[in-house]
Design an enzyme around this catalytic site. Structure first.
Site, PDB file in Angstrom:
ATOM      1  N   ALA A  59       0.833  -1.204   0.000  1.00  0.00           N
ATOM      2  CA  ALA A  59       0.000   0.000   0.000  1.00  0.00           C
ATOM      3  C   ALA A  59       0.870   1.258   0.000  1.00  0.00           C
ATOM      4  CB  ALA A  59      -0.950  -0.002   1.188  1.00  0.00           C
ATOM      5  N   ALA A  62       2.071   1.698  -3.504  1.00  0.00           N
ATOM      6  CA  ALA A  62       0.981   2.169  -4.357  1.00  0.00           C
ATOM      7  C   ALA A  62       0.687   3.650  -4.101  1.00  0.00           C
ATOM      8  CB  ALA A  62      -0.277   1.331  -4.129  1.00  0.00           C
ATOM      9  N   GLU A  63       0.604   4.051  -2.834  1.00  0.00           N
ATOM     10  CA  GLU A  63       0.316   5.460  -2.551  1.00  0.00           C
ATOM     11  C   GLU A  63       1.454   6.353  -3.017  1.00  0.00           C
ATOM     12  OE1 GLU A  63      -1.463   8.566   0.646  1.00  0.00           O
ATOM     13  OE2 GLU A  63      -1.672   6.431   1.002  1.00  0.00           O
ATOM     14  N   SER A  64       2.675   5.879  -2.887  1.00  0.00           N
ATOM     15  CA  SER A  64       3.830   6.668  -3.332  1.00  0.00           C
ATOM     16  C   SER A  64       3.790   6.897  -4.842  1.00  0.00           C
ATOM     17  CB  SER A  64       5.139   5.981  -2.944  1.00  0.00           C
ATOM     18  OG  SER A  64       5.254   5.886  -1.543  1.00  0.00           O
ATOM     19  N   SER A  67       0.696   9.120  -5.802  1.00  0.00           N
ATOM     20  CA  SER A  67       0.874  10.523  -5.409  1.00  0.00           C
ATOM     21  C   SER A  67       1.905  11.212  -6.288  1.00  0.00           C
ATOM     22  CB  SER A  67       1.277  10.621  -3.934  1.00  0.00           C
ATOM     23  OG  SER A  67       0.207  10.223  -3.116  1.00  0.00           O
TER      24      SER A  67
END
Length: 141
Positions: A59, A62-64, A67
């Site tokens: 996660a 994925a968020e990195s 973003s």
């Protein structure tokens, strides 16, 4: 004038110094008009106790990448990006090697963005499917 790919990738990776991305060894490795790709090694640093890739590390990857994708495609002089929701469906385990997260835009709005992020292993096998919502907020003057 737009920056060349190598400059954008170098700037993205330089921004990772002293952050979670550096700790997890996440590297931005490719981008195009509507996507961004990052890699992360799978080793004991990102394992859960039974020796497979931790869902939280997936996660974070994925968020990195999501973003960063939103960040690259907005006016960073005027706005900053924040993740507002992430979901992850983990489909397969992995013990070693690398995982690759490819973020593509489902919606690229002026204020909110929705990204689809596929996490695969080195053979291209799907490991996780993630969705990330981001928001572009105005910088205070």
């Amino acid at each position: 004038m737009p920056l060349d790919k190598e400059t954008v990738l170098a700037q993205a990776n330089a921004a990772c110094k002293n952050t979670l991305m550096e700790t997890l060894e996440i590297k931005v490795i490719d981008y195009g008009d509507d996507f961004l790709v990052a890699s992360m090694p799978v080793n004991s640093r990102v394992h859960q106790p039974d020796g497979v890739l931790h869902g939280g590390a997936t996660a974070a990857l994925a968020e990195s990448v999501g973003s960063f994708a939103s960040h690259i495609f907005i006016d960073t002089e005027t706005f900053f990006v924040r993740g507002i929701e992430i979901s992850a469906n983990h489909l397969k385990s992995i013990r070693e090697g690398y995982v690759y997260a490819k973020a593509t835009f489902v919606h690229k709005g002026r204020t909110t963005q929705l990204l689809d992020i596929k996490v695969t292993d080195e053979a291209g096998t799907l490991i996780s499917v993630c969705k990330l919502s981001t928001i572009a907020l105005p910088k205070k003057k």
